[in-house]
Design an enzyme around this catalytic site. Sequence first.
Site, PDB file in Angstrom:
ATOM      1  N   ASP A   1      47.595  54.077  54.988  1.00 39.53           N
ATOM      2  CA  ASP A   1      47.244  55.416  55.454  1.00 39.53           C
ATOM      3  C   ASP A   1      48.457  56.336  55.480  1.00 39.53           C
ATOM      4  O   ASP A   1      49.607  55.886  55.343  1.00 39.53           O
ATOM      5  CB  ASP A   1      46.645  55.339  56.861  1.00 39.53           C
ATOM      6  CG  ASP A   1      45.280  54.660  56.879  1.00 39.53           C
ATOM      7  OD1 ASP A   1      44.616  54.654  55.828  1.00 39.53           O
ATOM      8  OD2 ASP A   1      44.900  54.143  57.943  1.00 39.53           O
TER       9      ASP A   1
ATOM     10  N   TYR B   1      51.610  42.525  58.115  1.00 38.11           N
ATOM     11  CA  TYR B   1      51.995  43.818  58.678  1.00 38.11           C
ATOM     12  C   TYR B   1      52.827  43.600  59.929  1.00 38.11           C
ATOM     13  O   TYR B   1      52.668  42.597  60.639  1.00 38.11           O
ATOM     14  CB  TYR B   1      50.757  44.632  59.054  1.00 38.11           C
ATOM     15  CG  TYR B   1      50.049  45.298  57.908  1.00 38.11           C
ATOM     16  CD1 TYR B   1      50.368  46.601  57.520  1.00 38.11           C
ATOM     17  CD2 TYR B   1      49.036  44.639  57.223  1.00 38.11           C
ATOM     18  CE1 TYR B   1      49.704  47.214  56.474  1.00 38.11           C
ATOM     19  CE2 TYR B   1      48.361  45.245  56.175  1.00 38.11           C
ATOM     20  CZ  TYR B   1      48.702  46.540  55.798  1.00 38.11           C
ATOM     21  OH  TYR B   1      48.056  47.142  54.765  1.00 38.11           O
TER      22      TYR B   1
ATOM     23  N   ARG C   1      46.097  48.991  63.346  1.00 38.93           N
ATOM     24  CA  ARG C   1      46.373  50.019  64.352  1.00 38.93           C
ATOM     25  C   ARG C   1      45.370  49.957  65.507  1.00 38.93           C
ATOM     26  O   ARG C   1      45.718  50.211  66.662  1.00 38.93           O
ATOM     27  CB  ARG C   1      46.376  51.395  63.689  1.00 38.93           C
ATOM     28  CG  ARG C   1      47.568  51.593  62.744  1.00 38.93           C
ATOM     29  CD  ARG C   1      47.385  52.800  61.835  1.00 38.93           C
ATOM     30  NE  ARG C   1      47.269  54.026  62.592  1.00 38.93           N
ATOM     31  CZ  ARG C   1      46.858  55.180  62.050  1.00 38.93           C
ATOM     32  NH1 ARG C   1      46.518  55.231  60.766  1.00 38.93           N
ATOM     33  NH2 ARG C   1      46.794  56.269  62.792  1.00 38.93           N
TER      34      ARG C   1
ATOM     35  N   ARG D   1      45.673  49.873  50.139  1.00 36.02           N
ATOM     36  CA  ARG D   1      45.897  51.256  50.530  1.00 36.02           C
ATOM     37  C   ARG D   1      46.558  51.302  51.899  1.00 36.02           C
ATOM     38  O   ARG D   1      46.151  50.587  52.804  1.00 36.02           O
ATOM     39  CB  ARG D   1      44.568  52.022  50.581  1.00 36.02           C
ATOM     40  CG  ARG D   1      43.888  52.169  49.235  1.00 36.02           C
ATOM     41  CD  ARG D   1      42.640  52.995  49.332  1.00 36.02           C
ATOM     42  NE  ARG D   1      41.621  52.379  50.177  1.00 36.02           N
ATOM     43  CZ  ARG D   1      40.390  52.867  50.342  1.00 36.02           C
ATOM     44  NH1 ARG D   1      40.052  54.000  49.754  1.00 36.02           N
ATOM     45  NH2 ARG D   1      39.519  52.247  51.107  1.00 36.02           N
TER      46      ARG D   1
END
Length: 254
Positions: A51, A109, A194, A49
Amino acid sequence: MRYFLEFAYKGTRYHGWQYQPNACSVQETINHALSTSLRENIDVLGAGRTDAGVHAKQMFAHFDTEKEIVEPVFIKKLNSFLPKDIAVFKIHKVAVDAHARFDANARTYEYYIHQQKNAFECDDSWFFPYPLHLELMNSACAILMKYTDFECFSKTNTDVNTFNCTITKAFWIKKEEQLVFTISADRFLRNMVRAIVGTMINIGQEKVSLQQFRAIIESKNRSKAGFSVPAHGLYLTQVTYPYITNLNTQKNES
């Protein structure tokens, strides 16, 4: 028959990957396009998933159908049903028990920061115009890789069995006018990247020492870590599987 769909998307106008009843999601958009193309009800399951506002240069999802798919023709047809901010690269026929989420053995990422105002980067990179000590931030990366429990970087009230992740790569580089953070692991917790970036920003501004960074990780307390940086600078750039080797080469192009 089970197929893996390999694709990319710009997350700006979506409320994340996962279907939501009152908001536009990437999953819902792809479900609709596949269902229209195959003329049957299709429900895809993604590799993970993302965001709201997060982008993906490479993402996978699996779906089942009894129809034999002819790849070049079908991809062209499917892309014609998708909006311009979602692009399918390839379809992989896999074993019937293959799973896009649970079979992935690594994910990567990248987080992008630009430090000079740029009208063309405002949706794709986070503008942070203050000096950062990149060497200290890379020292923090070396510390990060010595740990496996990252509860301090996880969103609170998350339903997971473990906060353990094995990080295999973490580093910062300066790329032209941008700073880019790259991190790879076997799995990630919700909001983890993050929160890591936000904490490292504090280190780069010398507000948090490397010794304090170790203490933050060992505390397992989200309130001890730094702020969560904005979603629009974050990209899922690669998902790997042991049985898929001919990955799309466009995924890492900027």
